[in-house]
Design a protein around this motif. Sequence first.
Motif, PDB file in Angstrom:
ATOM      1  N   CYS A 216      90.968 112.574 -66.287  1.00  0.00           N
ATOM      2  CA  CYS A 216      90.821 111.276 -66.944  1.00  0.00           C
ATOM      3  C   CYS A 216      90.949 111.457 -68.455  1.00  0.00           C
ATOM      4  O   CYS A 216      90.687 112.532 -68.985  1.00  0.00           O
ATOM      5  CB  CYS A 216      89.506 110.616 -66.570  1.00  0.00           C
ATOM      6  SG  CYS A 216      88.055 111.577 -66.971  1.00  0.00           S
ATOM      7  N   GLY A 217      91.349 110.401 -69.127  1.00  0.00           N
ATOM      8  CA  GLY A 217      91.589 110.468 -70.563  1.00  0.00           C
ATOM      9  C   GLY A 217      90.324 110.472 -71.398  1.00  0.00           C
ATOM     10  O   GLY A 217      90.177 111.277 -72.307  1.00  0.00           O
ATOM     11  N   ASP A 218      89.381 109.617 -71.083  1.00  0.00           N
ATOM     12  CA  ASP A 218      88.144 109.505 -71.860  1.00  0.00           C
ATOM     13  C   ASP A 218      86.983 109.915 -70.957  1.00  0.00           C
ATOM     14  O   ASP A 218      86.429 109.098 -70.225  1.00  0.00           O
ATOM     15  CB  ASP A 218      87.979 108.075 -72.374  1.00  0.00           C
ATOM     16  CG  ASP A 218      86.791 107.907 -73.303  1.00  0.00           C
ATOM     17  OD1 ASP A 218      85.885 108.767 -73.306  1.00  0.00           O
ATOM     18  OD2 ASP A 218      86.774 106.896 -74.031  1.00  0.00           O
ATOM     19  N   ILE A 219      86.621 111.183 -71.010  1.00  0.00           N
ATOM     20  CA  ILE A 219      85.618 111.736 -70.092  1.00  0.00           C
ATOM     21  C   ILE A 219      84.251 111.081 -70.288  1.00  0.00           C
ATOM     22  O   ILE A 219      83.535 110.831 -69.325  1.00  0.00           O
ATOM     23  CB  ILE A 219      85.544 113.280 -70.215  1.00  0.00           C
ATOM     24  CG1 ILE A 219      84.755 113.896 -69.052  1.00  0.00           C
ATOM     25  CG2 ILE A 219      84.961 113.719 -71.535  1.00  0.00           C
ATOM     26  CD1 ILE A 219      85.518 114.053 -67.803  1.00  0.00           C
ATOM     27  N   ALA A 220      83.884 110.774 -71.534  1.00  0.00           N
ATOM     28  CA  ALA A 220      82.582 110.150 -71.787  1.00  0.00           C
ATOM     29  C   ALA A 220      82.513 108.741 -71.199  1.00  0.00           C
ATOM     30  O   ALA A 220      81.513 108.358 -70.589  1.00  0.00           O
ATOM     31  CB  ALA A 220      82.287 110.133 -73.278  1.00  0.00           C
TER      32      ALA A 220
ATOM     33  N   VAL B 172      74.986 112.623 -60.622  1.00  0.00           N
ATOM     34  CA  VAL B 172      75.940 112.673 -61.732  1.00  0.00           C
ATOM     35  C   VAL B 172      75.450 113.721 -62.735  1.00  0.00           C
ATOM     36  O   VAL B 172      74.331 113.635 -63.231  1.00  0.00           O
ATOM     37  CB  VAL B 172      76.074 111.299 -62.418  1.00  0.00           C
ATOM     38  CG1 VAL B 172      77.092 111.351 -63.550  1.00  0.00           C
ATOM     39  CG2 VAL B 172      76.439 110.221 -61.404  1.00  0.00           C
ATOM     40  N   THR B 173      76.284 114.720 -63.006  1.00  0.00           N
ATOM     41  CA  THR B 173      75.893 115.785 -63.926  1.00  0.00           C
ATOM     42  C   THR B 173      76.197 115.396 -65.366  1.00  0.00           C
ATOM     43  O   THR B 173      76.910 114.425 -65.631  1.00  0.00           O
ATOM     44  CB  THR B 173      76.628 117.102 -63.615  1.00  0.00           C
ATOM     45  OG1 THR B 173      78.016 116.941 -63.921  1.00  0.00           O
ATOM     46  CG2 THR B 173      76.433 117.530 -62.170  1.00  0.00           C
ATOM     47  N   ASP B 174      75.680 116.167 -66.290  1.00  0.00           N
ATOM     48  CA  ASP B 174      76.064 116.029 -67.691  1.00  0.00           C
ATOM     49  C   ASP B 174      77.497 116.523 -67.853  1.00  0.00           C
ATOM     50  O   ASP B 174      78.011 117.261 -66.994  1.00  0.00           O
ATOM     51  CB  ASP B 174      75.156 116.870 -68.586  1.00  0.00           C
ATOM     52  CG  ASP B 174      73.735 116.349 -68.624  1.00  0.00           C
ATOM     53  OD1 ASP B 174      73.531 115.137 -68.405  1.00  0.00           O
ATOM     54  OD2 ASP B 174      72.823 117.162 -68.865  1.00  0.00           O
TER      55      ASP B 174
ATOM     56  N   PRO C 290      86.163 119.765 -70.848  1.00  0.00           N
ATOM     57  CA  PRO C 290      84.979 118.972 -70.529  1.00  0.00           C
ATOM     58  C   PRO C 290      85.103 118.383 -69.123  1.00  0.00           C
ATOM     59  O   PRO C 290      86.162 117.892 -68.732  1.00  0.00           O
ATOM     60  CB  PRO C 290      84.987 117.865 -71.583  1.00  0.00           C
ATOM     61  CG  PRO C 290      85.842 118.388 -72.689  1.00  0.00           C
ATOM     62  CD  PRO C 290      86.864 119.260 -72.041  1.00  0.00           C
ATOM     63  N   ALA C 291      84.005 118.433 -68.358  1.00  0.00           N
ATOM     64  CA  ALA C 291      84.030 117.958 -66.976  1.00  0.00           C
ATOM     65  C   ALA C 291      82.623 117.552 -66.545  1.00  0.00           C
ATOM     66  O   ALA C 291      81.631 117.986 -67.131  1.00  0.00           O
ATOM     67  CB  ALA C 291      84.559 119.046 -66.059  1.00  0.00           C
TER      68      ALA C 291
END
Length: 72
Positions: free
Chosen positions: A23-27, A41-43, A52-53
């Motif tokens: 995905c483009g915007d992980i946050a 749901v993990t950090d 980032p994942a």
Amino acid sequence: QLPERLSDAQPGNLGYSLYTFRCGDIAAMRQRVAESEATAVTDIMSDEFGSPAFAFTAPDGFRWLAVAAKAP
């Protein structure tokens, strides 16, 4: 009749599936998932390649991993 084994479908367990998507915007994606019916749901953390994942369990019981897409 087979025993229920969906809880074993997560990273580190051989023979089970872990689904991955980029995905483009992980946050923003983590926020959307956290506000959904997903559980566990993990950090956001770096995966083994430094991307980032985060991981989560979908309402159907399958385990997913979302990975930030690298810019071209």
